[in-house]
Design a protein around this motif. Structure first.
Motif, PDB file in Angstrom:
ATOM      1  N   ALA A  71     -25.969  60.053  48.916  1.00 30.25           N
ATOM      2  CA  ALA A  71     -25.623  60.258  50.323  1.00 30.25           C
ATOM      3  C   ALA A  71     -25.668  61.744  50.653  1.00 30.25           C
ATOM      4  O   ALA A  71     -25.211  62.566  49.865  1.00 30.25           O
ATOM      5  N   ALA A  72     -26.220  62.069  51.813  1.00 25.52           N
ATOM      6  CA  ALA A  72     -26.224  63.459  52.303  1.00 25.52           C
ATOM      7  C   ALA A  72     -25.186  63.552  53.405  1.00 25.52           C
ATOM      8  O   ALA A  72     -25.441  63.182  54.545  1.00 25.52           O
ATOM      9  N   ALA A  73     -23.998  64.038  53.042  1.00 25.75           N
ATOM     10  CA  ALA A  73     -22.874  64.001  53.982  1.00 25.75           C
ATOM     11  C   ALA A  73     -23.166  64.792  55.252  1.00 25.75           C
ATOM     12  O   ALA A  73     -22.681  64.449  56.327  1.00 25.75           O
ATOM     13  N   ARG A  74     -23.986  65.835  55.140  1.00 29.17           N
ATOM     14  CA  ARG A  74     -24.227  66.696  56.308  1.00 29.17           C
ATOM     15  C   ARG A  74     -25.662  66.603  56.839  1.00 29.17           C
ATOM     16  O   ARG A  74     -26.091  67.453  57.612  1.00 29.17           O
ATOM     17  N   GLY A  75     -26.398  65.602  56.377  1.00 29.62           N
ATOM     18  CA  GLY A  75     -27.755  65.421  56.900  1.00 29.62           C
ATOM     19  C   GLY A  75     -28.796  66.226  56.154  1.00 29.62           C
ATOM     20  O   GLY A  75     -29.914  65.775  55.960  1.00 29.62           O
ATOM     21  N   ASN A  76     -28.423  67.437  55.718  1.00 25.94           N
ATOM     22  CA  ASN A  76     -29.297  68.257  54.874  1.00 25.94           C
ATOM     23  C   ASN A  76     -28.775  68.239  53.451  1.00 25.94           C
ATOM     24  O   ASN A  76     -27.575  68.125  53.236  1.00 25.94           O
ATOM     25  N   SER A 111     -34.779  69.547  31.511  1.00 28.64           N
ATOM     26  CA  SER A 111     -35.141  69.878  32.885  1.00 28.64           C
ATOM     27  C   SER A 111     -34.117  69.251  33.819  1.00 28.64           C
ATOM     28  O   SER A 111     -34.050  68.039  33.945  1.00 28.64           O
ATOM     29  N   VAL A 112     -33.303  70.106  34.426  1.00 27.53           N
ATOM     30  CA  VAL A 112     -32.231  69.615  35.298  1.00 27.53           C
ATOM     31  C   VAL A 112     -32.613  69.854  36.758  1.00 27.53           C
ATOM     32  O   VAL A 112     -33.082  70.935  37.105  1.00 27.53           O
ATOM     33  N   THR A 113     -32.444  68.846  37.585  1.00 32.77           N
ATOM     34  CA  THR A 113     -32.533  69.027  39.033  1.00 32.77           C
ATOM     35  C   THR A 113     -31.170  68.680  39.614  1.00 32.77           C
ATOM     36  O   THR A 113     -30.602  67.635  39.294  1.00 32.77           O
ATOM     37  N   ALA A 114     -30.640  69.604  40.412  1.00 32.32           N
ATOM     38  CA  ALA A 114     -29.306  69.422  41.012  1.00 32.32           C
ATOM     39  C   ALA A 114     -29.439  69.273  42.517  1.00 32.32           C
ATOM     40  O   ALA A 114     -30.325  69.871  43.131  1.00 32.32           O
ATOM     41  N   PHE A 115     -28.553  68.472  43.106  1.00 27.99           N
ATOM     42  CA  PHE A 115     -28.518  68.232  44.550  1.00 27.99           C
ATOM     43  C   PHE A 115     -27.146  68.585  45.063  1.00 27.99           C
ATOM     44  O   PHE A 115     -26.165  68.289  44.395  1.00 27.99           O
ATOM     45  N   GLY A 116     -27.076  69.143  46.264  1.00 26.21           N
ATOM     46  CA  GLY A 116     -25.763  69.491  46.792  1.00 26.21           C
ATOM     47  C   GLY A 116     -25.661  69.357  48.293  1.00 26.21           C
ATOM     48  O   GLY A 116     -26.674  69.335  49.002  1.00 26.21           O
ATOM     49  N   ASP A 117     -24.429  69.255  48.735  1.00 25.74           N
ATOM     50  CA  ASP A 117     -24.097  69.256  50.164  1.00 25.74           C
ATOM     51  C   ASP A 117     -23.653  70.655  50.568  1.00 25.74           C
ATOM     52  O   ASP A 117     -22.812  71.252  49.877  1.00 25.74           O
ATOM     53  N   PRO A 118     -24.128  71.157  51.693  1.00 27.75           N
ATOM     54  CA  PRO A 118     -23.616  72.448  52.181  1.00 27.75           C
ATOM     55  C   PRO A 118     -22.104  72.391  52.388  1.00 27.75           C
ATOM     56  O   PRO A 118     -21.580  71.376  52.849  1.00 27.75           O
ATOM     57  N   LEU A 119     -21.421  73.481  52.005  1.00 29.42           N
ATOM     58  CA  LEU A 119     -19.966  73.559  52.208  1.00 29.42           C
ATOM     59  C   LEU A 119     -19.639  74.025  53.620  1.00 29.42           C
ATOM     60  O   LEU A 119     -18.516  73.843  54.086  1.00 29.42           O
ATOM     61  N   GLY A 120     -20.585  74.650  54.280  1.00 27.39           N
ATOM     62  CA  GLY A 120     -20.394  75.043  55.679  1.00 27.39           C
ATOM     63  C   GLY A 120     -21.322  74.242  56.569  1.00 27.39           C
ATOM     64  O   GLY A 120     -21.850  73.212  56.170  1.00 27.39           O
ATOM     65  N   ASP A 121     -21.531  74.731  57.783  1.00 23.09           N
ATOM     66  CA  ASP A 121     -22.396  74.002  58.706  1.00 23.09           C
ATOM     67  C   ASP A 121     -23.868  74.153  58.350  1.00 23.09           C
ATOM     68  O   ASP A 121     -24.696  73.362  58.798  1.00 23.09           O
ATOM     69  N   ARG A 122     -24.196  75.170  57.573  1.00 23.80           N
ATOM     70  CA  ARG A 122     -25.578  75.315  57.102  1.00 23.80           C
ATOM     71  C   ARG A 122     -25.577  76.065  55.772  1.00 23.80           C
ATOM     72  O   ARG A 122     -24.593  76.738  55.438  1.00 23.80           O
TER      73      ARG A 122
END
Lengths: 334, 334
Positions: free
Chosen positions: B35-40, B133-144
């Motif tokens: 899930a992408a909590a902030r769309g990006n 080989s690691v690929t990491a995904f994250g949600d922005p902590l701010g608005d962008r």
């Protein structure tokens, strides 16, 4: 390559490339930023190792690059989703020519153009063997991803693409059969060339998954065939808690039989156990016809496991990375 | 491992693990779903190669696993984001003990617990060297997300974490200095042990980035130090179109000077050119104090490039994967 340096090499690889619309921030910062149009995103990763998943004397860098993207893009489509971006980890021996790496990147981008999405970032390091690690991201084409676990009794199993061609190409390349070269101009020659090309760079039928997802006759379960047709149908059966009954007559392929005759081999083994074509297998609910271009090959029944013409499949054709079992999946190092 | 097979090994690695809340579908299907909590969402990938990025005689598998996650998680935090998931491609020699791989996975999960997120999928293949080989995904902590390119003239440059410790540990391990072992109980011994531990598995100050992003005094530019402090400040300066003026007095580290005295080495070189600590560097606008825990080390000026105490940094300490330049970044194969 040693002379050029990592940053200059990355600049050269990225020169003139245009990022897709989902990529909000491409290469050059600590990380890329992508948009998730539907709130969820689908992620798949695959690692390709020199002499294990490809051979430099069999495939050119463009073909290797296309294959690396294709097998990851196929996993995204196998979730009923479409790729929007890729990141690529690349381990390359220090004496690799810069031109080799740029042609590899050309292959990444060429297949990304077919499959959708763009190469949004990566990492390049030194290694003893060539190593290509692709991670692909996609947006669901429907309201949710399609898993392997939705198949229900009475459903129709259908495939998109022709299984066994990569396995045939691998067998032909392995034998380097003199007849293969001599007869390159007759009808067998054309089929042989197509099988070899299919092994070097598969061309999954992305468009048939897309059409199935957007026309409204969506499958209730979906997977791509990477370990072998029967092996992957076995995974689908296990995940869904059902049995898959395959009718082998639906899988006959006269062209592959021409290839098999060249090598006195068994086309049926290539078809049932070959994996690297990344054929898609879907299940449509009872009474729903699979969309145009999909070939029905069997049905979902109560029970467990996979049968072919009523006989139980025991898994001999299945392939696992460490088992060393005999199969039609190419394993260049054995 | 050859005996166990890929699927059984994957089952063993995944047994008893709990996926994080953003992982909608974990290992077992064609792809994971997040899930992408902030769309990006933010994506980073890094490849680690045996004898290049780690040595099996210096580090245990748990430390190697933690390091692999840490360097990717740091890239996610360096965008002002927090990791929510990882996928990992693993190339392992066929004679690797199963226990080694499960301990490596324990390391992945231990650092993921520190950094946030869970291991949502992966791929295991045969290779000549150990490749991670690691690929990491994250949600922005701010608005962008926060990029490298937002620094403006007058801003304050501050860091989170202590640079140079991994480089010191690398130097100590490389020399295997007898005095290092003998004096392990005195004050130098404690510092030496900490430097060696920092090299084996860095502990980026994720919490200080998180605090900066959620307290409201967000940085206008942010990066992590992976190529060397001055090299990465150079990247930030170039991306922002500004100059960075570093005051070296702010970087003094008496503990590292104890280590340096052991080896008759130069602690300043470790601090200015060492990269693998994954220290974070941020820029706060003129008049805004960096948050608690961040150490101011300089300011943003008009111009280009990086100066240290007014002297221009010429890039000698910078490190590129293929350049073979002398630097304090560990390169185990040179």
């Amino acid at each position: 390559m040693r002379d050029l340096g990592e940053f200059a090499l990355i600049d050269r690889i990225n020169a003139g490339r245009t990022q897709g619309p989902a990529v909000r921030l491409g290469p050059g910062d600590d990380a890329a930023v992508l948009a998730a149009a539907r709130g969820n995103y689908v992620v798949s990763t695959d690692m390709l190792i020199e002499d294990r998943h490809f051979r430099l004397d069999w495939s050119n860098p463009d073909e290797i690059g296309r294959k690396a993207i294709a097998q990851n893009a196929a996993d995204i489509y196998a979730m009923g989703a479409e790729p929007v971006g890729y990141v690529i980890g690349l381990g390359v021996p220090g004496d690799t020519p810069v031109d080799f790496v740029t042609r590899l990147a050309d292959g990444f981008w060429a297949e990304a153009e077919r499959a959708g999405g763009s190469v949004a970032g990566g990492d390049i390091v030194h290694s003893a063997q060539l190593v290509i690690s692709v991670t692909a991201f996609g947006d669901p084409l429907g309201d949710r991803p399609v898993t392997r676990s939705g198949a229900q009794v009475g459903g129709t199993v259908a495939i998109a693409g022709r299984p066994g061609w990569s396995a045939a190409g691998f067998a032909l390349l392995s034998h380097a059969h003199p007849g293969v070269v001599r007869r390159n101009e007759d009808s067998t020659g054309g089929v042989v060339a197509a099988a070899v090309a299919a092994h070097r760079a598969p061309r999954p039928a992305y468009d048939l998954v897309r059409a199935a997802m957007v026309t409204g006759t969506r499958p209730e379960a979906l997977t791509d065939i990477s370990d072998g047709l029967l092996a992957d149908l076995g995974h689908l059966a296990a995940a869904s808690g059902v049995a898959v009954a395959v009718e082998s007559v639906c899988l006959c392929d006269p062209d592959l039989e021409l290839c098999a005759a060249e090598l006195e081999a068994d086309a049926r083994q290539w078809i049932l156990a070959g994996g690297e074509d990344h054929v898609f297998a879907g299940v449509w609910a009872a009474g729903v016809a699979p969309p145009p271009g999909w070939t029905p090959i069997g049905r979902i029944e109560a029970g467990r496991g996979v049968t072919v013409d009523g006989a139980r499949y025991r898994g001999a054709g299945g392939w696992e990375a460490f088992s060393g079992s005999e199969s039609a999946k190419s394993d260049h190092s054995r």
